[in-house]
Structure formats: C-alpha cells, structure tokens
Design an enzyme around this catalytic site. Structure first.
Site, PDB file in Angstrom:
ATOM      1  N   SER A 197      -1.573   7.010  14.877  1.00  0.00           N
ATOM      2  CA  SER A 197      -0.356   6.214  15.027  1.00  0.00           C
ATOM      3  C   SER A 197       0.034   5.420  13.769  1.00  0.00           C
ATOM      4  O   SER A 197       1.216   5.303  13.440  1.00  0.00           O
ATOM      5  CB  SER A 197      -0.569   5.258  16.203  1.00  0.00           C
ATOM      6  OG  SER A 197       0.600   4.635  16.592  1.00  0.00           O
ATOM      7  N   CYS A 318     -12.979   5.742  -2.959  1.00  0.00           N
ATOM      8  CA  CYS A 318     -14.418   5.911  -2.713  1.00  0.00           C
ATOM      9  C   CYS A 318     -14.995   6.999  -3.602  1.00  0.00           C
ATOM     10  O   CYS A 318     -16.102   6.881  -4.111  1.00  0.00           O
ATOM     11  CB  CYS A 318     -14.723   6.219  -1.255  1.00  0.00           C
ATOM     12  SG  CYS A 318     -13.349   6.884  -0.361  1.00  0.00           S
TER      13      CYS A 318
END
Ligand code: PMP
Length: 375
Positions: A197, A318
């Site tokens: 969402s 990352c």
C-alpha cells in the site's frame, strides 16, 4: 523539502489518511469477533478485498491481507514451494528481483531447492528465450517482478504467462509492488502477485498477496486462523480499507499521472543526457529514473542534493554498506563506475513541475561541483 524518492515510499493521500482515521474510530472492532459489530467490520473487510481484486483486473482472485510486499513474497514463495516439493525442486527467478524474493530463495536452497537465474538484457528486461531454455519438468515455480525498483524496467509478464501455458505445473508469481498505480498490466495469467500500500499513497504496514487458487498456499504465520487460515493475526482493517481507497485513487489518476510524469522524465533526460560523464539507464516506467555520475560516488551526489533540500536515493544504501555492487545494474551489464555513481530519482502523482525544475538546477550545480572527479 523536495521529495524525489517515491520508489522507496510515497506520501499517503489526504483522503486515504482520512479513511484510515475514520475506520479506526467507527470500525475498531476485531473482524474475527462474532458479535454484530465484529460482523460489520468483517463485511467492510470483505468489501475492500473484493474491490482490490476488481481494481487489479482479477475479480476472481483471492486477496490475502499481509503487512506488505516483503511478507507477500515470503508467503507465496515459501508456501508454494513447500506444497509443490513432491513434484519438482527447481525455481527460475530473474536476476532483477527485490531482496524479499532473492533472499527467501537463498534460504530455500537449504531445503534442497535449486534456484536458476534468468538472464537480463542491457535494457533491464528479462531474456524470455533464456527462460524457455531453462524450463524443464523439475521447474515448479517462476518469479519475475512486474517493474524493477532500481531502473523502472517493465517486464514481459504477459509473454511469460503465454509461455507457461504449456507448463501447468509451474506457479508463476510476480512482485507487482512497483507497477501498481503506475502502469496498467494484465495480471490475468499469473498465479499470484504481491503489492504494498505505501508504494501507491496508502499506509505503511499493509499489503496483500493476490492468488488465483488460495488452495495452493499454506500459512507461514500460524495462529488463530485469520485470512482463511493463510495469515493469522488480527487483521489491520483500517489499513486494508485505506489500501482499497488508495488503489482506487491511484488507478483513477493513473493516465493523467503517467502523462505528467513522462514530461518530468523527458525534462531530466534532456537537461542531463548530454552532460559529460552522465549516464542515464534506459527508460521503463516514467516514474523511475536512474542516473549515474561516472567517477563519483552515488552517496556523495545524494548528500549534495540533500544539502539543497532534495531527497533522492542511491540504488541501494544497504548494498553500498556491504561494499556490494547493485545487482540489478550489474545484471544489465553496467560498468563498475556507472553502478557506483548511480542515483535513483523517483516521481509520484503528487510531484510538481516546479519541484522537478528545482531538482534539475540542483543536479546541474552538483555536476559542476564534482566536475574534477568525473571520468
Ligand atoms: N518488492 C519491491 C519491488 C519493492 O520495491 C519493495 C519495497 N522496497 C518491496 C518488495 C518490499 O515492500 P514492503 O516495504 O511492503 O515490504
């Protein structure tokens, strides 16, 4: 602040936040309670479930609410592989996938599954001929994302579903997280798809797995048997209703938004495309633009823009910490200097033209500033 990192997450629509608050107030009941209020909440949940499947063009599919696309990908992969293990043990996966697909498959190798990687063309799309070559009787699962999160490349989902018609044993999953609300795609042939969402102006912590035949799934989170015993835990009703609303709004605005965002994309390409040492990856969805400053470090460019109030990202924060080159850009055959110097700019339907203009001015200034290091 100018926000140009919409592939990471989007700002929730005001109406969606309103829906979320209203449902929290008026329908705070547990959808599993058997009393009248619980049943009213359950009805609202079912209506949202139905609306989401309809908006995605797969009204007969089943919608299982989850905490987001990471969980949806885990649910599809882990449960289908476990179910299908008696029939084979090979998985085909594109090299372009999000870590929530690649790392789950890495873990599944410990349970004796074999994972083979489908090659990528320089434009960031998967090589379907290579996929065809790798198909054999042992293949039980294929996963190819709909739109890549690093470059925006659009994958040939309809073509893959066509190829797989001859292989009914194979479950075809697509991670549609970056496609939904951005482009129309035909999902009618896939066995399952993931969505989240917060990528289309909904709330964080809400997603879904949309599955053609929920019988092929089994739970990875065990408990009280919610979501047809496929995902236990009290359902996040406000999040689910807000997701249905966000999806409806994003779908309604999609055509207008694509047109506007395409203009933004062209503007950036023509302003930067001819600059020395700048490389822009081939286009896919207009919302995502991957730009490299060859010779510079992506983090340096991100920080320089950040100092000017403009938020973009490196392809993968990352990965840079792990001193690992971005796997998507690597799979596309990009040189090290292009990968290290890349940043991702991502628009949404809320992005304004003046913001794009301001970002372009800042990008030109940063390019000048770092001029000596550029190759
Ligand atoms: N798949 C893709 C392609 C994504 O871009 C993301 C978000 N970075 C995810 C999965 C994970 O989504 P979520 O944040 O909902 O777990």
């Amino acid at each position: 602040m100018i926000y140009m990192d919409n592939a990471a997450t989007t700002r929730p629509y005001g109406e969606v936040m309103e829906t979320f608050m209203n449902v929290n107030e008026a329908y705070y009941f547990n959808t599993a309670s058997i009393h009248q209020s619980g049943r009213k909440a359950a009805q609202l949940l079912e209506a949202s479930r139905k609306q989401i499947a309809e908006l995605l063009g797969v009204p007969d599919y089943h919608c299982i609410f989850t905490s987001g696309a990471t969980e949806s990908n885990n649910l599809a992969i882990q449960s289908v592989l476990r179910r299908k293990q008696p029939y084979g043990g090979t998985v085909l996966v594109s090299e372009l996938e999000h870590p929530s697909v690649l790392n789950v498959l890495e873990a599944m190798k410990e349970d004796d599954f074999r994972v083979n990687y489908i090659k990528t063309f320089a434009d960031g799309t998967v090589d379907t001929d290579h996929l065809k070559e790798m198909l054999n009787d042992d293949v039980i699962f294929i996963t190819v994302m709909a739109v890549n999160n690093i470059t925006g490349s659009i994958q040939p989902i309809a073509e893959i579903t066509e190829i797989l018609k001859q292989y009914p044993k194979v479950h075809f999953h697509t991670d549609a997280t970056q496609a939904i609300g951005k482009i129309n795609m035909d999902y009618a042939g896939v066995d399952s798809l993931s969505l989240s969402s917060h990528k289309f102006h909904g709330m964080k912590g809400t997603g879904a797995l949309i599955a053609k035949e929920p019988r092929t799934l089994s739970p990875i989170i065990h408990g009280g048997g919610h979501e047809n015993n496929l995902r236990s835990g009290t359902v996040n009703l406000p999040g689910a209703v807000a997701m249905a609303r966000a999806l409806r709004m994003a779908t309604e605005q999609q055509d207008v938004s694509i047109e506007r965002v395409s203009d933004y994309n062209h503007k950036v390409r023509s302003a930067l495309g001819n600059l020395r040492s700048v490389h822009i990856q081939p286009s896919g969805v207009p919302h995502i633009l991957n730009v490299s400053f060859r010779g510079a470090k992506g983090e340096v460019v991100v920080n320089a823009l950040g100092n000017r109030g403009i938020m973009v990202s490196t392809t993968s924060a990352c990965a840079s910490k792990l001193k690992k080159l971005n796997e998507t850009l690597l799979a596309m055959g990009n040189a090290r200097a292009i990968i290290e110097g890349s940043i991702r700019i991502s628009f949404s339907s809320l992005t304004q033209e003046e913001e794009v203009d301001e970002m372009i001015t800042a990008l030109l200034a940063v390019h000048k500033e770092i001029g000596e290091v550029l190759k």
